[in-house]
Design an enzyme around this catalytic site. Structure first.
Site, PDB file in Angstrom:
ATOM      1  N   LYS A 125      39.934  49.971  36.864  1.00  7.15           N
ATOM      2  CA  LYS A 125      40.236  49.403  35.552  1.00  7.15           C
ATOM      3  C   LYS A 125      41.652  49.795  35.133  1.00  7.15           C
ATOM      4  O   LYS A 125      42.465  48.949  34.746  1.00  7.15           O
ATOM      5  CB  LYS A 125      39.196  49.890  34.531  1.00  7.15           C
ATOM      6  N   ASP A 143      36.083  45.884  32.421  1.00 10.22           N
ATOM      7  CA  ASP A 143      35.432  46.976  31.719  1.00 10.22           C
ATOM      8  C   ASP A 143      34.047  46.530  31.293  1.00 10.22           C
ATOM      9  O   ASP A 143      33.556  45.499  31.731  1.00 10.22           O
ATOM     10  CB  ASP A 143      36.278  47.415  30.520  1.00 10.22           C
TER      11      ASP A 143
END
Length: 214
Positions: A125, A143
DNA sequence: ATCCCGAGGG
DNA sequence: CCCTCTGGAT
């Protein structure tokens, strides 16, 4: 316009619709260099951008380069980032990250996903945020919001973030991946909540397979 | 009380 | 796969 009927269609339509809601979606972390964004993004895990932005000016004033950060005393870093939360592991990761930047990457923030992820405190991420926001490279940060929303919108049934990144990334123009992520995250925070999503106010409800069902 | 724009470790 | 790390906002 009718409803999109394929996964790709829903993906592209989702982005088109969210563009009108969030025309100038941008990363809300304050930074002046790829290195600073890397630091800020590591710090942003499980924290708000606002709290990160409150701490980073002082941090960057002292530790403005990998060289400075690499020789910092851990307790000193902890002191500066304490208000962000998870400060012990983040302080350790920041120092380790800086050391590895120097040793393995000539003090430069690397471009490659594998290289980025090899840095302490950097997962996919974070790596994708750095790539798409600071480096102008393709990158789809996935996410919890992105995961939830691509599933609800019938864009993919995958639940593994790495697979989502690949599958959804292939549906989007490479230069739109970062913005897609940014907008979907805002949509997740403001409308498509994990529990009790606000389908009534949702601009996507006319083609969402799960509208009013969750 | 519960949730965050995660990542590392067991 | 599950646990832990943390403070701040709500």
């Amino acid at each position: 316009m009718g409803k999109p009927r394929t996964a790709v269609g829903r993906c592209l339509r989702t982005h088109e619709e969210l563009k009108s809601t969030f025309p100038d979606a941008r990363c809300e972390l304050d930074f002046e260099s790829p290195f600073q964004l890397l630091v800020a993004t590591i710090l942003s895990a499980q924290a708000t951008d606002k709290s990160v932005n409150k701490a980073t000016p002082k941090l960057f004033k002292i530790y403005d380069t990998p060289e400075r950060l690499a020789v910092a005393e851990i307790p000193e870093i902890e002191k500066l980032i304490k208000s962000i939360g998870l400060f012990r592991s983040k302080a350790k990761n920041l120092k380790g990250m800086a050391r590895k930047l120097i040793v393995d990457f000539d003090s430069q923030v690397p471009n490659g996903m594998d290289d980025l992820v090899s840095l302490p405190g950097v997962g996919r991420k974070t790596a994708n945020v750095v790539r798409s926001v600071a480096l102008g490279l393709p990158g789809l940060p996935v996410d919890t919001h992105v995961t939830r929303i691509v599933q609800r919108m019938g864009i993919t049934g995958e639940s593994d973030p790495v697979k989502i990144e690949r599958v959804v990334g292939e549906m989007l123009p490479s230069d739109a991946q970062g913005e897609f992520s940014l907008r979907v995250i805002l949509h997740g925070r403001q409308v498509c909540f994990a529990r009790n999503p606000n389908c009534t106010e949702c601009i996507l409800n006319y083609f969402c397979p799960n509208a009013f069902k969750v």
